[in-house]
Design a protein around this motif. Structure first.
Motif, PDB file in Angstrom:
ATOM      1  N   PHE A 106       0.826  -1.208   0.000  1.00 17.60           N
ATOM      2  CA  PHE A 106       0.000   0.000   0.000  1.00 17.60           C
ATOM      3  C   PHE A 106       0.862   1.261   0.000  1.00 17.60           C
ATOM      4  CE2 PHE A 106      -1.983   3.395   2.488  1.00 17.60           C
ATOM      5  CZ  PHE A 106      -3.127   3.629   1.751  1.00 17.60           C
ATOM      6  N   VAL A 107       1.853   1.323   0.901  1.00 18.54           N
ATOM      7  CA  VAL A 107       2.713   2.511   0.988  1.00 18.54           C
ATOM      8  C   VAL A 107       3.517   2.685  -0.287  1.00 18.54           C
ATOM      9  CG1 VAL A 107       4.665   3.541   2.208  1.00 18.54           C
ATOM     10  CG2 VAL A 107       2.839   2.442   3.504  1.00 18.54           C
ATOM     11  N   GLN A 108       4.054   1.584  -0.809  1.00 18.60           N
ATOM     12  CA  GLN A 108       4.818   1.664  -2.057  1.00 18.60           C
ATOM     13  C   GLN A 108       3.953   2.183  -3.198  1.00 18.60           C
ATOM     14  OE1 GLN A 108       5.041  -1.552  -4.792  1.00 18.60           O
ATOM     15  NE2 GLN A 108       5.115   0.407  -5.879  1.00 18.60           N
ATOM     16  N   SER A 109       2.707   1.723  -3.285  1.00 19.84           N
ATOM     17  CA  SER A 109       1.792   2.192  -4.329  1.00 19.84           C
ATOM     18  C   SER A 109       1.547   3.689  -4.203  1.00 19.84           C
ATOM     19  CB  SER A 109       0.468   1.435  -4.244  1.00 19.84           C
ATOM     20  OG  SER A 109       0.640   0.060  -4.414  1.00 19.84           O
ATOM     21  N   ALA A 110       1.322   4.156  -2.977  1.00 15.66           N
ATOM     22  CA  ALA A 110       1.043   5.577  -2.757  1.00 15.66           C
ATOM     23  C   ALA A 110       2.247   6.439  -3.130  1.00 15.66           C
ATOM     24  CB  ALA A 110       0.646   5.805  -1.306  1.00 15.66           C
ATOM     25  N   VAL A 111       3.433   6.020  -2.702  1.00 18.71           N
ATOM     26  CA  VAL A 111       4.649   6.800  -2.971  1.00 18.71           C
ATOM     27  C   VAL A 111       4.924   6.877  -4.469  1.00 18.71           C
ATOM     28  CG1 VAL A 111       7.164   6.836  -2.704  1.00 18.71           C
ATOM     29  CG2 VAL A 111       5.711   6.375  -0.727  1.00 18.71           C
ATOM     30  N   THR A 112       4.873   5.746  -5.152  1.00 24.09           N
ATOM     31  CA  THR A 112       5.206   5.743  -6.579  1.00 24.09           C
ATOM     32  C   THR A 112       4.116   6.390  -7.429  1.00 24.09           C
ATOM     33  OG1 THR A 112       4.376   3.449  -6.720  1.00 24.09           O
ATOM     34  CG2 THR A 112       6.742   3.750  -6.448  1.00 24.09           C
TER      35      THR A 112
END
Length: 340
Positions: A106-112
């Motif tokens: 989830f965090v990786q998706s939001a950041v990228t």
């Protein structure tokens, strides 16, 4: 297509395991971009000859590209270290509960999502800055314009990412249009998946292709019509080497077009289930390297190919080496002392 049938199609088969080469290409690309971003930051700090407004915008672009590379690297490591049994169970769980996703994904998706959108905006702004500075024969990006640039380039991606978080659409996409990293949940209805992918990235990406292509053609047409060269505008805060920046249009298309093609392929598929044919698998190989390689490509274009930057860095390295080694007289004195 109903949500249930879409989920059934997604989860009815054994999860795809990506070839090791694809994971390796993604890892290599991310690492090269992180190194390239560090080089761009270092040259901006150390090379005064290149410290103009255009290069300052490149630094902002590189911040976004660095976030993308780090985010995708986290996604690649997450995928490489996954436990296959847990991965299969997660896929089956998403069949019944599409809200399930792990925090790293989830965090990786939001950041990228945020950083990729910001990269598209800064790429377009660089082209706008060069075009308007060339035409107006004065520094176009003054304080008011720079404030607008920052509001748009960071603010719009932040709003779009917030909407994606609010509607809980970020998570495991099972490689629908990505490599070994997360983006939009693939367990939703196919139409919903495509719409969110367009809103959070691909739509803006295609717009950036056409916008930067248009600016490139206008710049070239204007220069030919006026018989201009960039060094003729050096008094207006454009360096001769700044002509390299209009090549950013080619770099972004070459690096990202394979992912865009896969997005359009996904639009016409009858389900979200991933069965790669040879053509799409080939595109996936290219995308796995290209989607994270923007900072690396920019480093080649704007540090290695930039003659003034390259020569100044080389001069500083030689000076540093020379300062770190004793001169001839010092060597003789040291040798005499050793003999005595």
């Amino acid at each position: 297509m109903s949500s249930n049938s879409s989920n059934e199609n997604l989860t009815s088969s054994v999860p795809i395991s990506l070839p090791t080469v694809i994971v390796g290409l993604s890892f290599l690309s991310c690492c090269l971009s992180i190194i390239g971003a560090v080089v761009i930051f270092a040259t901006y700090c150390l090379v005064n000859v290149a410290k103009n407004q255009t290069r300052r915008f490149l630094v902002y672009l590189t911040i976004a590209d660095l976030m993308t590379a780090v985010g995708n690297l986290i996604g690649v490591v997450r995928y490489a270290l996954r436990e296959e049994t847990e991965y299969i169970l997660e896929r089956k769980e998403m069949k019944y509960n599409c809200t399930v996703t792990d925090s790293v994904c989830f965090v990786q998706s939001a950041v990228t999502t945020f950083s990729t959108l910001a990269s598209f905006f800064w790429t377009s702004i660089i082209m706008i800055h060069i075009l308007m500075t060339l035409i107006t024969q004065q520094e176009w990006s003054k304080l008011a314009n720079r404030v607008i640039y920052h509001i748009v380039s960071w603010g719009v991606p932040l709003v779009i990412t917030f909407l994606a978080v609010w509607f809980d659409v970020l998570g495991e996409d099972f490689f629908i249009t990505t490599g070994p990293w997360c983006w939009i949940k693939g367990c939703m209805e196919q139409e919903k998946v495509i719409n969110w992918m367009a809103l959070t990235g691909k739509g803006w990406e295609v717009a950036t292709y056409f916008l930067t292509m248009t600016f490139y053609l206008i710049i070239k047409f204007y220069m030919c019509k006026k018989s201009l060269r960039f060094k003729d505008r050096s008094q207006n805060h454009l360096r001769e080497e700044d002509e390299l920046y209009i090549m950013i249009f080619f770099a972004i298309i070459i690096l990202r077009v394979s992912g865009t093609i896969r997005f359009f392929i996904a639009m016409f598929k009858t389900s979200n289930i991933q069965k790669f044919d040879d053509a799409e698998r080939g595109l996936l190989y290219i995308q796995s390297f290209g989607d994270s390689a923007q900072a690396f490509a920019n480093c080649i274009l704007f540090c290695i190919r930039d003659t003034a930057v390259r020569q100044d860095i080389w001069r500083k390295i030689r000076t540093c080496v020379r300062c770190g080694s004793p001169d001839e007289e010092e060597r003789a004195r040291l040798l005499q002392t050793a003999v005595n």
